[in-house]
Motif scaffolding. Sequence first.
Motif, short mmCIF file in Angstrom:
data_model
loop_
_atom_site.label_atom_id
_atom_site.label_comp_id
_atom_site.label_asym_id
_atom_site.label_seq_id
_atom_site.Cartn_x
_atom_site.Cartn_y
_atom_site.Cartn_z
N SER A 40 0.86 -1.19 0.00
CA SER A 40 0.00 0.00 0.00
C SER A 40 0.89 1.24 0.00
O SER A 40 2.07 1.16 0.35
CB SER A 40 -0.87 0.01 1.24
N ARG A 76 -8.92 -5.41 -1.67
CA ARG A 76 -10.22 -5.30 -1.01
C ARG A 76 -10.09 -4.70 0.39
O ARG A 76 -10.83 -5.03 1.30
CB ARG A 76 -10.91 -6.68 -0.92
N HIS A 77 -9.09 -3.88 0.55
CA HIS A 77 -8.99 -3.05 1.74
C HIS A 77 -9.41 -1.71 1.15
O HIS A 77 -9.83 -1.66 0.01
CB HIS A 77 -7.55 -3.01 2.24
N ASN A 78 -9.37 -0.59 1.87
CA ASN A 78 -9.82 0.53 1.05
C ASN A 78 -8.75 1.47 0.58
O ASN A 78 -8.84 2.70 0.71
CB ASN A 78 -11.00 1.28 1.66
N HIS A 81 -2.90 -1.36 -3.53
CA HIS A 81 -1.55 -1.86 -3.30
C HIS A 81 -0.85 -1.79 -4.65
O HIS A 81 -1.51 -1.81 -5.68
CB HIS A 81 -1.60 -3.31 -2.82
N THR A 100 -8.35 -11.93 2.42
CA THR A 100 -9.11 -10.71 2.70
C THR A 100 -9.06 -10.35 4.19
O THR A 100 -9.47 -9.27 4.57
CB THR A 100 -10.58 -10.84 2.27
N LYS A 101 -8.58 -11.29 5.00
CA LYS A 101 -8.48 -11.00 6.43
C LYS A 101 -7.16 -10.30 6.74
O LYS A 101 -7.15 -9.17 7.20
CB LYS A 101 -8.60 -12.29 7.24
N CYS A 102 -6.03 -10.95 6.45
CA CYS A 102 -4.75 -10.39 6.86
C CYS A 102 -3.99 -9.72 5.73
O CYS A 102 -2.96 -9.08 5.95
CB CYS A 102 -3.88 -11.46 7.50
N GLY A 103 -4.45 -9.89 4.50
CA GLY A 103 -3.77 -9.24 3.39
C GLY A 103 -2.58 -10.01 2.84
O GLY A 103 -1.87 -9.53 1.97
N TYR A 138 -9.72 -14.25 -4.11
CA TYR A 138 -9.78 -13.86 -2.71
C TYR A 138 -10.28 -15.01 -1.84
O TYR A 138 -11.20 -15.74 -2.24
CB TYR A 138 -10.72 -12.67 -2.53
N LYS B 62 -21.26 -2.41 3.58
CA LYS B 62 -20.39 -3.36 4.26
C LYS B 62 -21.14 -4.64 4.61
O LYS B 62 -20.67 -5.76 4.37
CB LYS B 62 -19.81 -2.72 5.51
#
Lengths: 147, 147
Positions: A40, A76-78, A81, A100-103, A138, B62
């Motif tokens: 990111s 899918r974070h906001n 990257h 999607t949890k920890c990236g 994902y 969400k």
Amino acid sequence: MGKVGNKGQIKERLRTWGYKATSARLSILGVLEKSPSPLSAQAIIDRMKGEVDPATVYRNIKALRDKGVIRPIDFRHNHAHYELETDREKKRHHHHLICTKCGASEDISYCDVELLEEMVIRKSKSFSAINQHSLEFYGICDKCSKK
Amino acid sequence: MGKVGNKGQIKERLRTWGYKATSARLSILGVLEKSPSPLSAQAIIDRMKGEVDPATVYRNIKALRDKGVIRPIDFRHNHAHYELETDREKKRHHHHLICTKCGASEDISYCDVELLEEMVIRKSKSFSAINQHSLEFYGICDKCSKK
DNA sequence: AAATTATTTGCAAATAATTTGCATTTAGTT
DNA sequence: AACTAAATGCAAATTATTTGCAAATAATTT
């Protein structure tokens, strides 16, 4: 046979792309080159330990993106990257499998999207060319699943 | 054979998904159902003419995302766009060809990613399941090219 | 190698995008 | 009709990104 990541070569490339070879740009590209996975903007900033201003990083991300030097990956974070687009040793164009949890992310290099791409452009009514594409998968990685 | 978009049915579905059938949710789903292309959160808010608070829209985006009712599409702007995931009349799971200049999009429905998906999960070392995927193509549409 | 010039940078402030706390309202019970 | 958990509106907070402008610097010219 020089390393691809060699400073002098990167400077030359920057000039080829029409940019001055500033230390901010060398840092950004260096950080991305070292990273095994897309970063990111914030992560890039953090890795430069306050040596480069955030605004400068954002401006350069945009510039390098416009030239196709780096490409955005949606985790899918906001926020986006980024990773190097240009081929490096043992690193060609590829896609990702993203938690999607920890990236966390894994590279996927065996998906031939170029074939699809031709078909897509042939069938399109309002587009005549495709510049980029994204293909990401994902899920929740095994580590996060256990928790 | 009732229309898929019928109000009563949507209410039932919301309850099935574990949510109350509030007017905010009906509005959001209605707006997305009417739209031929994925909408940004702001675009959804705009189409509700101040009847629903932005915070409520974001909270529901969400929630609906978490349930897989809607899915995000990356338009390479700096915010997500959303579309209904569930099949509707003549509208199945699909991908997009997106103009990075004006944001126009075309649906692509003939890319079978599910096959790739199986292979990806078989080859992965740290993931055991894939929940979602994205496949989008980016270019400049003919309209924007002319300018 | 100093002077020149167009780019680039840092800093501060602005804007955009999203989230959160909390009192009030409402949908789905009982 | 009363009840209760969930959802909403509003304001404020946070996060992400962009912009204006004066100072700094890379590449060019002298």
